[in-house]
Write a protein that holds these residues in place. Structure first.
Motif, PDB file in Angstrom:
ATOM      1  N   VAL A 122       0.842  -1.203   0.000  1.00 15.19           N
ATOM      2  CA  VAL A 122       0.000   0.000   0.000  1.00 15.19           C
ATOM      3  C   VAL A 122       0.876   1.252   0.000  1.00 15.19           C
ATOM      4  CG1 VAL A 122      -0.330  -0.117   2.511  1.00 15.19           C
ATOM      5  CG2 VAL A 122      -1.942   1.164   1.125  1.00 15.19           C
ATOM      6  N   VAL A 123       2.034   1.174   0.613  1.00 17.82           N
ATOM      7  CA  VAL A 123       3.094   2.181   0.430  1.00 17.82           C
ATOM      8  C   VAL A 123       4.386   1.419   0.128  1.00 17.82           C
ATOM      9  CG1 VAL A 123       2.220   4.115   1.790  1.00 17.82           C
ATOM     10  CG2 VAL A 123       3.375   2.217   2.944  1.00 17.82           C
ATOM     11  N   ARG A 161      15.921  -3.949   0.940  1.00 20.53           N
ATOM     12  CA  ARG A 161      15.019  -3.457  -0.107  1.00 20.53           C
ATOM     13  C   ARG A 161      14.915  -1.943   0.008  1.00 20.53           C
ATOM     14  NH1 ARG A 161       9.522  -2.324  -0.924  1.00 20.53           N
ATOM     15  NH2 ARG A 161       8.833  -2.683  -3.068  1.00 20.53           N
ATOM     16  N   SER A 163      13.173   1.579  -1.660  1.00 15.50           N
ATOM     17  CA  SER A 163      11.877   1.812  -2.309  1.00 15.50           C
ATOM     18  C   SER A 163      11.553   3.302  -2.348  1.00 15.50           C
ATOM     19  CB  SER A 163      10.780   1.083  -1.513  1.00 15.50           C
ATOM     20  OG  SER A 163      10.917   1.333  -0.131  1.00 15.50           O
ATOM     21  N   GLY A 196      13.749   1.234   7.786  1.00 17.90           N
ATOM     22  CA  GLY A 196      13.987   2.667   7.858  1.00 17.90           C
ATOM     23  C   GLY A 196      13.765   3.386   6.544  1.00 17.90           C
ATOM     24  N   ALA A 207       0.750   6.905  14.929  1.00 16.40           N
ATOM     25  CA  ALA A 207       0.403   6.014  13.821  1.00 16.40           C
ATOM     26  C   ALA A 207      -1.058   6.141  13.395  1.00 16.40           C
ATOM     27  CB  ALA A 207       0.698   4.573  14.216  1.00 16.40           C
ATOM     28  N   PHE A 210      -1.464   7.746  10.073  1.00 16.39           N
ATOM     29  CA  PHE A 210      -0.790   7.219   8.879  1.00 16.39           C
ATOM     30  C   PHE A 210      -1.744   7.019   7.697  1.00 16.39           C
ATOM     31  CE2 PHE A 210       1.429   3.790   6.449  1.00 16.39           C
ATOM     32  CZ  PHE A 210       2.568   4.504   6.128  1.00 16.39           C
ATOM     33  N   HIS A 271      13.119   5.742  14.590  1.00 16.49           N
ATOM     34  CA  HIS A 271      12.611   5.698  15.968  1.00 16.49           C
ATOM     35  C   HIS A 271      13.741   5.520  16.970  1.00 16.49           C
ATOM     36  CE1 HIS A 271       8.712   5.026  14.183  1.00 16.49           C
ATOM     37  NE2 HIS A 271       9.272   4.099  13.450  1.00 16.49           N
ATOM     38  N   VAL A 385       9.708 -10.340  -0.153  1.00 18.43           N
ATOM     39  CA  VAL A 385      10.321 -10.074   1.148  1.00 18.43           C
ATOM     40  C   VAL A 385       9.322  -9.292   2.003  1.00 18.43           C
ATOM     41  CG1 VAL A 385      11.481  -7.905   0.477  1.00 18.43           C
ATOM     42  CG2 VAL A 385      12.421  -9.308   2.319  1.00 18.43           C
ATOM     43  N   GLY A 406       2.473   1.758  16.663  1.00 18.95           N
ATOM     44  CA  GLY A 406       1.460   1.516  15.636  1.00 18.95           C
ATOM     45  C   GLY A 406       2.030   0.702  14.487  1.00 18.95           C
ATOM     46  N   SER A 410       0.886  -2.695  12.258  1.00 15.61           N
ATOM     47  CA  SER A 410       0.521  -2.563  10.845  1.00 15.61           C
ATOM     48  C   SER A 410       1.263  -3.526   9.917  1.00 15.61           C
ATOM     49  CB  SER A 410       0.778  -1.119  10.409  1.00 15.61           C
ATOM     50  OG  SER A 410       0.498  -0.954   9.060  1.00 15.61           O
ATOM     51  N   ARG A 418      -1.046  -9.154   1.890  1.00  9.52           N
ATOM     52  CA  ARG A 418      -0.217  -9.408   0.713  1.00  9.52           C
ATOM     53  C   ARG A 418      -0.104 -10.904   0.409  1.00  9.52           C
ATOM     54  NH1 ARG A 418       5.302  -7.604   1.530  1.00  9.52           N
ATOM     55  NH2 ARG A 418       5.509  -8.027  -0.666  1.00  9.52           N
TER      56      ARG A 418
HETATM   57 FE1  HDD Z   1       6.030   1.891   6.829  1.00  7.59          FE
HETATM   58  C1  HDD Z   1       6.142  -0.399   4.366  1.00  7.59           C
HETATM   59  C2  HDD Z   1       9.351   2.609   6.339  1.00  7.59           C
HETATM   60  C3  HDD Z   1       5.806   4.495   9.064  1.00  7.59           C
HETATM   61  C4  HDD Z   1       2.924   0.948   7.610  1.00  7.59           C
HETATM   62  N1  HDD Z   1       7.457   1.235   5.573  1.00  7.59           N
HETATM   63  C5  HDD Z   1       7.322   0.269   4.643  1.00  7.59           C
HETATM   64  C6  HDD Z   1       8.572   0.037   3.992  1.00  7.59           C
HETATM   65  C7  HDD Z   1       9.470   0.891   4.551  1.00  7.59           C
HETATM   66  C8  HDD Z   1       8.772   1.641   5.554  1.00  7.59           C
HETATM   67  C9  HDD Z   1      10.920   1.029   4.189  1.00  7.59           C
HETATM   68  C10 HDD Z   1       8.798  -0.948   2.861  1.00  7.59           C
HETATM   69  C11 HDD Z   1       9.348  -2.244   3.373  1.00  7.59           C
HETATM   70  C12 HDD Z   1       9.643  -3.149   2.214  1.00  7.59           C
HETATM   71  O1  HDD Z   1      10.567  -2.842   1.453  1.00  7.59           O
HETATM   72  O2  HDD Z   1       8.920  -4.129   2.067  1.00  7.59           O
HETATM   73  N2  HDD Z   1       7.298   3.324   7.494  1.00  7.59           N
HETATM   74  C13 HDD Z   1       8.645   3.376   7.247  1.00  7.59           C
HETATM   75  C14 HDD Z   1       9.241   4.362   8.101  1.00  7.59           C
HETATM   76  C15 HDD Z   1       8.240   4.909   8.862  1.00  7.59           C
HETATM   77  C16 HDD Z   1       7.028   4.235   8.481  1.00  7.59           C
HETATM   78  C17 HDD Z   1      10.705   4.687   8.120  1.00  7.59           C
HETATM   79  C18 HDD Z   1       8.317   5.959   9.911  1.00  7.59           C
HETATM   80  C19 HDD Z   1       9.296   6.089  10.732  1.00  7.59           C
HETATM   81  N3  HDD Z   1       4.617   2.616   8.068  1.00  7.59           N
HETATM   82  C20 HDD Z   1       4.730   3.672   8.940  1.00  7.59           C
HETATM   83  C21 HDD Z   1       3.545   3.761   9.755  1.00  7.59           C
HETATM   84  C22 HDD Z   1       2.729   2.737   9.371  1.00  7.59           C
HETATM   85  C23 HDD Z   1       3.420   2.036   8.307  1.00  7.59           C
HETATM   86  C24 HDD Z   1       3.300   4.796  10.824  1.00  7.59           C
HETATM   87  C25 HDD Z   1       1.379   2.345   9.876  1.00  7.59           C
HETATM   88  C26 HDD Z   1       0.974   2.548  11.082  1.00  7.59           C
HETATM   89  N4  HDD Z   1       4.731   0.577   6.041  1.00  7.59           N
HETATM   90  C27 HDD Z   1       3.514   0.320   6.567  1.00  7.59           C
HETATM   91  C28 HDD Z   1       2.816  -0.836   5.888  1.00  7.59           C
HETATM   92  C29 HDD Z   1       3.875  -1.281   4.847  1.00  7.59           C
HETATM   93  C30 HDD Z   1       4.988  -0.305   5.065  1.00  7.59           C
HETATM   94  C31 HDD Z   1       1.450  -0.544   5.407  1.00  7.59           C
HETATM   95  C32 HDD Z   1       3.407  -1.413   3.406  1.00  7.59           C
HETATM   96  C33 HDD Z   1       4.020  -2.669   2.890  1.00  7.59           C
HETATM   97  C34 HDD Z   1       4.585  -3.314   4.051  1.00  7.59           C
HETATM   98  O3  HDD Z   1       4.363  -2.547   5.152  1.00  7.59           O
HETATM   99  O4  HDD Z   1       5.163  -4.379   4.070  1.00  7.59           O
HETATM  100  O5  HDD Z   1       2.554  -1.825   6.812  1.00  7.59           O
END
Ligand code: HDD
Length: 735
Positions: A122-123, A161, A163, A196, A207, A210, A271, A385, A406, A410, A418
């Motif tokens: 989703v991101v 990874r 991105s 990170g 969170a 988000f 963090h 991954v 949070g 998530s 996924r």
């Molecule tokens: Fe996140 C993916 C980094 C806040 C929820 N996040 C994702 C990935 C990275 C980050 C590098 C890709 C991992 C990969 O390559 O598979 N996200 C961050 C950082 C944050 C951050 C550095 C703040 C310090 N993220 C954040 C919050 C939430 C999420 C606050 C929800 C509460 N992030 C996600 C997710 C993802 C994700 C929806 C989407 C795909 C996945 O997790 O695997 O759960």
């Protein structure tokens, strides 16, 4: 198996378990049977010991490589191993008749194709990954029991990874955005995921915001526009109403938002985490990745053009560098803060919109990560991954940062979406390299199954193994943090200063870096169509810096609002990538422009000098293949049609190419490279090309002209190492 052709009118539609007999159940059974060898490897060897029913790979299998469990023979087969006699034609009633539903090979192939996609993230949907190794050189045993951070010299396998955050899986690499920098450490004590970004702070503190943040930066939902861009109303509507985002906004609109390469980015765990020693004592920690190649960026015009010319620019760059043996390296750094010292710093350590300036809490380097192996299969490794912030090992623990808390929920949740179930930890790239032993079972696509009758704990029957481990025996014991409080929805007042560090960041930039932030905000807010949103954004900027808001407001044609920036906060030079990066030409790519009649000696001389500096020369000619040259011939691997200047870090026009002055594409190469502040070299009559492109500007910084390539080489390589030449005066005239 007998099959019949169904009448399409038949009310009983063919189901998954329909006519072909290739039911979903069959596939799952087949997967289970085929994979039995790996699934049981640990069980058989270790029957009766604590390693029973592990999911370890077979000896000799490449960890993380796709399908070590699948034997690829020479003959085409169905998924059930039946040899295929004709893969060109469906089974049909006569050569010109209708296709038969009975055709099991067609149905299997099409069913599989129709299900090839899993939901994109989703991101961070678009990414590129690589395998590597982390080696510790300085023990943190004083602070943590984690073996990965205490066993000096130990080599821990990793998968990283990188991105973009915003765009979908097919979007361009060079969009303005934060970059994900997620590292999976396959430690001897289990998986540690450090998930990170290349920016040390985040937009929001809690969170719960988000989903709103992400909705606001993603394409607007009614017409799904724009792709991979924050330059639109909804994002700035949200940001202008969310002042805690001011600090991260500065970083994203800075050069950090458009990196030259994944290999040239810092990484941050963001963090505050905890390191916990064997006695249970906690020390607060922030994690950093410091790239050996320095931190380098594109310029915005170049980034946008690359989005069309080579949307895979970063992913290609990473894969090519690793293939060429230019393995990217990062040093792992830690900032440590005693639990008792949290009151001595001016920010709340639980607030993810704040960094710990290195000038206040120094970064200690403790180890090095080297990425040395490209994935063999994008889907199996980079797409499948799965990172979770909650994947930690003994000795590493969480803080109460509400964003991290949070996230810990998530990431698990998103992997269920996924992978359609909980068994993604059995996919090769996600498997720990340490033994796995518990009584979880079944679910979609489970293939490492525990044999025997005992599937619960405690147990006493034969075949039941698995005991709990004390901290001394390597068991994970959460930090015994005293917790009490009133159940409440509120933020601490120590989270309230949203602007000081935004100001600190802006003030710490060099002059070109400041200009880039101003121009980025002019671009971004120039795309906002709602005046009230622009005005609110100016109100936010007014609290960061006077000049910043003045220049952006002037550009938008709006009045300058008043604000109260904390100008006494000073500067932190460590925040400026220009200040922390040393000149380095290594692993850059230089286009060597040639035409018929080019001096082969010049091409050879500049190519050799570049290679000595570990720079890759690429000969760009009017066509591919051998180009007649004076003194022999040179081979062009790219042309003025198949490439653009934005694909190179610098250009060199070899002698004998004066004819290029009448080649508009070649002249444009030079003009554009100049506008992007890149080094431009020329030898002999090749200097006519920069003169034609730049006129009097051909004497500007970073433009190196000499009689021969050999004479030009030292200054040219130094100009490439400087990366960009910001002091050029004529750039705005050309752009
Ligand atoms: Fe996140 C993916 C980094 C806040 C929820 N996040 C994702 C990935 C990275 C980050 C590098 C890709 C991992 C990969 O390559 O598979 N996200 C961050 C950082 C944050 C951050 C550095 C703040 C310090 N993220 C954040 C919050 C939430 C999420 C606050 C929800 C509460 N992030 C996600 C997710 C993802 C994700 C929806 C989407 C795909 C996945 O997790 O695997 O759960």
């Amino acid at each position: 198996m007998t099959e019949s052709v169904r009448n399409p009118q038949d009310s009983q539609q063919p189901s998954d378990e329909g006519a072909s007999g290739l039911s979903r159940r069959h596939f799952m059974a087949a997967a289970g049977a085929g994979a039995g060898a790996i699934a049981l490897a640990g069980a058989v060897a270790g029957a009766g010991d604590a390693e029973a029913a592990t999911t370890r790979l077979e000896p000799g299998a490449v960890p993380g490589a796709p399908g070590p469990q699948v034997k690829h023979g020479a003959a085409l087969t169905s998924n059930l191993g039946v040899r295929i006699s004709d893969d060109q034609n469906t089974l049909r009633a006569g050569t010109r008749g209708p296709s038969l539903l009975e055709d099991p090979f067609f149905r299997e192939k099409m069913m599989h194709f129709d299900h090839e996609r899993i939901p994109e993230r989703v991101v961070h949907a678009r990414g590129a990954g690589a395998h590597g190794v982390f080696e510790l050189h300085t023990s943190l045993a004083q602070y943590t029991s984690a073996k990965v951070l205490t066993q000096v010299g130990a080599r821990t396998e990793v998968f990283v990874r990188f991105s973009t955050v915003n765009g979908s899986r097919g979007s361009a690499d060079t969009a303005r955005d934060a970059r994900g920098f997620a590292t999976k450490f396959y430690t001897s004590e289990g998986i540690w995921d450090l998930v990170g970004n290349n920016i040390p702070v985040f937009f929001i503190q809690d969170a719960i915001k988000f989903p709103d943040l992400v909705h606001s930066f993603k394409p607007e939902p009614h017409i799904e526009v724009p792709q991979a861009s924050t330059a639109h109303d909804t994002f700035y509507d949200f940001i202008s109403l969310t002042p805690e985002s001011a600090h991260m906004l500065m970083w994203v609109t800075s050069d950090r938002g458009i990196p030259r390469s994944f290999r040239m980015m810092e990484g941050f765990g963001i963090h505050t985490f905890r390191l916990v020693d064997a006695s249970g004592r906690s020390t607060l920690v922030k994690f950093h990745w410091k790239p050996r190649l320095g931190v380098r960026s594109l310029v915005w015009d170049e980034a946008q053009k690359l989005g069309g010319v080579d949307p895979d620019f970063h992913r290609r760059d990473l894969a090519e560098a690793i293939d060429a043996g230019n393995f990217p390296k990062w040093d792992l750094g830690v900032q440590l803060l005693a639990e008792n010292d949290v009151d001595k710093v001016t920010f709340d350590v639980l607030d993810a919109t704040k960094l710990w300036p290195e000038e206040v809490v120094p970064v200690q380097l403790v180890g090095t990560m080297t990425l040395n192996r490209n994935p063999q299969n994008y889907f199996a490794e980079t797409e499948q991954v799965a990172f979770c912030t909650s994947h930690v090992v003994p000795g590493i623990d969480f803080s109460d940062d509400p964003l991290l808390q949070g996230r810990n929920f998530s990431y698990f949740d998103t992997q269920l979406n996924r992978f359609n179930g909980p068994n993604w930890t059995q996919l090769p790239v996600n498997q720990p390299r340490s033994p796995v032993n518990n009584f979880q079972q079944d679910g979609f696509m489970r293939y490492a199954n525990r044999p025997g009758r005992v599937n619960y704990e405690p147990n006493s029957l034969p075949g039941g193994t698995g005991h709990e481990s004390s901290a001394a025996a390597g068991g994970y014991v959460s930090y015994a943090e005293p917790v009490s409080g009133t159940k409440i929805r509120a933020r601490s007042s120590t989270f309230a200063d949203h602007f000081s560090q935004a100001t600190l960041f802006f003030q710490s930039m060099t002059e070109p870096e400041k200009q880039h932030i101003i121009q980025a905000l002019q671009f971004e807010l120039g795309h906002v169509t709602v005046k009230a949103v622009q005005e609110r954004m100016l109100g936010l900027l007014a609290n960061i810096d006077d000049r910043l808001v003045r220049e952006v407001a002037g550009y938008l044609g709006l009045p300058v609002p008043s604000g109260s920036p904390n100008t006494r906060i000073g500067t932190a030079p460590s925040l400026s990538q220009e200040r922390i990066s040393k000149p380095d030409a290594a692993t850059r790519k230089v286009g060597v422009l040639v035409a018929e009649g080019v001096s082969a000696t010049d091409v050879a001389a500049i190519s050799a000098a570049l290679r000595r500096a570990r720079v890759t020369p690429v000969v760009v000619g009017p066509r591919l293949g051998p180009i007649p040259a004076s003194g022999g011939s040179v081979t062009a691997t790219m042309t003025y049609l198949t490439s653009k200047s934005v694909q190179f870090d610098a250009l060199f026009v070899a002698g004998g190419t004066a004819s290029l002055t009448s080649n508009g594409a070649a002249v444009h190469f030079v003009e554009e490279a100049f506008m992007h502040y890149k080094a431009i070299g020329a030898s002999g009559d090749g200097s006519a090309v920069p003169r034609a492109a730049l006129g009097s500007l051909s004497r500007e910084p970073g433009v190196v002209v000499a009689a021969t390539a050999q004479a030009a080489a030292p200054s040219f390589v130094a100009a490439v190492a400087a990366h960009r030449h910001w002091s050029r005066t004529g750039v705005s005239r050309i752009s």
